[in-house]
Design a protein around this motif. Structure first.
Motif, PDB file in Angstrom:
ATOM      1  N   TRP A   1      75.485 -54.583  51.176  1.00 48.95           N
ATOM      2  CA  TRP A   1      76.577 -53.975  50.405  1.00 48.95           C
ATOM      3  C   TRP A   1      77.092 -54.934  49.345  1.00 48.95           C
ATOM      4  CZ3 TRP A   1      78.941 -49.102  50.835  1.00 48.95           C
ATOM      5  CH2 TRP A   1      80.088 -48.938  50.049  1.00 48.95           C
TER       6      TRP A   1
ATOM      7  N   ALA B   1      77.107 -48.242  48.182  1.00 50.00           N
ATOM      8  CA  ALA B   1      76.539 -47.155  48.977  1.00 50.00           C
ATOM      9  C   ALA B   1      75.044 -47.017  48.723  1.00 50.00           C
ATOM     10  CB  ALA B   1      77.263 -45.852  48.661  1.00 50.00           C
TER      11      ALA B   1
ATOM     12  N   LEU C   1      79.852 -48.178  55.289  1.00 48.23           N
ATOM     13  CA  LEU C   1      79.888 -47.212  54.188  1.00 48.23           C
ATOM     14  C   LEU C   1      81.323 -46.781  53.876  1.00 48.23           C
ATOM     15  CD1 LEU C   1      78.090 -45.473  52.285  1.00 48.23           C
ATOM     16  CD2 LEU C   1      78.163 -43.698  54.043  1.00 48.23           C
TER      17      LEU C   1
ATOM     18  N   TRP D   1      82.003 -48.645  44.694  1.00 49.59           N
ATOM     19  CA  TRP D   1      81.612 -47.976  45.942  1.00 49.59           C
ATOM     20  C   TRP D   1      80.222 -47.362  45.821  1.00 49.59           C
ATOM     21  CZ3 TRP D   1      80.056 -43.256  47.788  1.00 49.59           C
ATOM     22  CH2 TRP D   1      80.093 -43.113  49.187  1.00 49.59           C
TER      23      TRP D   1
END
Length: 591
Positions: free
Chosen positions: A175, A228, A212, A224
């Motif tokens: 991430w 994701a 997530l 984001w």
């Protein structure tokens, strides 16, 4: 230097140092387990089935057979192991070690490795999330050595705890940076979980969902959608890895015949396992005969709770972690709320979720404790970072860190961890080499229940096919249950001095030897009062709790003399005198 600044030492040096430390702790906190050659960690059926898993994996590979089906158990029908907890990676490595060390020592070597790696991977995750070395050490000790690990020592698949925090480590990295090493790491870790403890895959999926949902809190500078996409890419790699690792198992399932008499059997197993729920006051430490509740402070560690109190100001930064811990705590309580061992009749969310396909794979709600404990450990690491920040000198920080880590180790130590001598007949090698002997039946026989696992252990020594044996309940079909019932009825007739049914079944199933054992499992005295609620720190109650769990509620005792004489005489009347005999076993040839 701020406590969250990276060290000047290379990351790999720091990582190897942490791994060495956790290896030393694993040996020390389980001493003398690693120096008890030939002795067993547990006397439970789950332990013996793991020894059998090692043996069977090696045997299947040597013979060029699929490890997911066998005719060495439940002879002559055989049985699919597609639903059996074979834990292929553990069994493969265990078979290598067992070929050189023997099954008991191979198990202990693997177990020490799991303790060490569990601490190390939790350290990696906590350090990545908090940047605090001291807090990461606390999280590693709390994760690797908490009583849950002691509870499941005899079950190699459940005690393989290292891959869950490792999955979280790579998910967070994917991430934040999108590096290919982290994305591939997510996939490889998923494959490792699939090869060791498949229902932990569900837990790893929960971790992925949490990353997530809360990714912006892990890396505010990463949009984001960007994070994701990186995480989904890691998920795709994970899916491919799981499919590759699980394909032999999927193929075995597709071939049919693998499962507990169909959906009714699966439903019955789920209904039975959901009874293994935690209590509002603590972890359900089921004997039997004791049904104990081990309080949450005992399970999490009073040292950890003290650190959480001391660094409580830092916890407001981690509301998401607190919510996650609360969710998994509630799921671990199962379908109905219990308080102090009493069923309140109040329904809980697990009751609505238990029948869903994903949740039904988990079988036992009490194991949600691992996710609850993981987030409590991360919160403890963050709290300790706050505590260390209030200390002015580096020396004071190091001293405080050493004191609190040693305190948690002292609280969770299993040393001295008892091991057990398991007597075996001196004739196993002798009759295994007899010409024309392919299959045996062990009596007394317990209908495929965990008490039959001792026959799995004996099989690893003589290598012959057996008429029963123990496998995970979901692997049994109606045919297997019917055959086991027939043998139990024949064994019950033998108790009364009638060996005809035993001999007829042996001949019908091409069994060449009847192994009449001179010991049988019988109930032993309880160590703690049934219904007790344990509040003491684990170090003060570990001996009793480990004894309850790893010895179980039965112990092998001599069959009563008159009973054994009647059984022996009945077999001798039809089959002649024993071919071989010692203080543990009488071996009758089936003519």
């Amino acid at each position: 230097m701020r406590v969250d600044e990276p060290s000047a030492r290379p990351g790999w040096v720091r990582g190897l140092g942490a791994l060495a430390l956790f290896t030393l702790l694993a040996v020390a906190l389980t001493w003398p387990m690693s120096w008890s050659p030939g002795r067993a960690v547990s006397l439970r059926g789950d332990y013996f089935i793991n020894l059998w898993n090692f043996w069977w994996m090696g045997t299947a590979l040597d013979l060029g057979l699929s490890p997911f089906t066998t005719d060495f158990l439940h002879h002559p029908t055989g049985i699919s192991l597609a639903r059996h907890t074979l834990s292929p990676l553990n069994s493969l490595v265990g078979s290598w070690f067992a070929s050189a060390l023997g099954g008991h020592d191979a198990f202990k070597l693997l177990l020490v490795g799991h303790f060490a790696l569990s601490g190390w991977t939790a350290w990696l995750l906590a350090r990545r999330l908090t940047g605090c070395g001291g807090g990461a050490l606390l999280a590693g000790v709390a994760w690797a050595f908490n009583p849950y690990h002691a509870y499941y020592m005899g079950q190699m698949n459940v005690s393989t705890l290292e891959f869950l925090p490792l999955a979280g480590f790579f998910m967070v990295g994917a991430w934040r940076s999108g590096r290919w090493t982290d994305i591939v790491g997510v996939g490889l870790t998923a494959g490792l979980i699939a090869a060791t403890s498949s229902y932990y895959l569900v837990y790893a999926a929960f971790l992925g969902g949490l990353v997530l949902l809360g990714g912006r809190s892990l890396a505010p500078d990463v949009p984001w959608l960007t994070g994701a996409r990186r995480l989904v890419l890691g998920g795709l790699v994970a899916g491919a890895a799981v499919l590759a690792v699980s394909w032999p198992l999927i193929s075995a399932l597709m071939e049919g015949g693998a499962g507990s008499g169909g959906e009714d059997g699966v439903a019955a197993d789920v209904a039975r396992q959901v009874k293994r729920s935690n209590d509002l006051l603590g972890f359900s430490w089921v004997g039997p005969p004791e049904r104990l509740v081990v309080s949450w402070p005992t399970m999490l560690g009073y040292t950890s709770l003290g650190v959480l109190v001391a660094g409580a100001a830092a916890l407001k930064q981690h509301v998401g972690w607190i919510v996650a811990a609360a969710v998994f705590f509630i799921l671990g309580l199962g379908p109905v709320l219990q308080i102090g061992g009493a069923d309140t009749g109040v329904g809980l969310p697990y009751a609505w979720l238990a029948d869903l396909p994903v949740f039904s794979l988990l079988r036992k709600p009490d194991r949600f404790f691992v996710l609850f404990a993981l987030f409590v450990g991360l919160l403890t690491a963050s709290a300790w970072k706050h505590v260390e920040a209030r200390l002015r000198s580096g020396g004071a920080r190091l001293a405080a860190r050493a004191v609190v880590v040693l305190a948690l180790c002292a609280e969770f130590t299993l040393a001295p961890l008892p091991t057990h001598e398991i007597p075996v007949s001196e004739h196993f090698d002798e009759f295994a080499g007899l010409e024309g002997v392919r299959a045996v039946v062990d009596l007394p026989l317990f209908g495929g229940t965990p008490h039959d696992a001792r026959t799995n252990h004996f099989q690893t020594l003589h290598g012959l096919r057996i008429s029963s044996g123990y496998v995970t309940n979901l692997a049994l079909t109606k045919e297997h249950r019917r055959s086991s019932a027939d043998w139990q009825a024949a064994d019950a007739a033998l108790d009364k001095g009638d060996a005809r049914a035993v001999v007829e079944l042996a001949r019908a199933q091409s069994v060449q030897l009847v192994l009449l054992h001179k010991t049988e499992p019988r109930p032993r005295a309880a160590r703690l009062d049934e219904g007790a609620l344990v509040w003491a720190p684990f170090v003060f109650v570990r001996a009793e709790l480990v004894d309850i769990r790893q010895r179980g509620h039965l112990e092998p005792l001599p069959v009563r003399p008159k009973k054994f004489a009647r059984r022996r005489a009945a077999l001798a009347e039809l089959l002649g005198e024993p071919l071989l005999e010692d203080e543990l076993l009488s071996v009758f040839p089936v003519r």
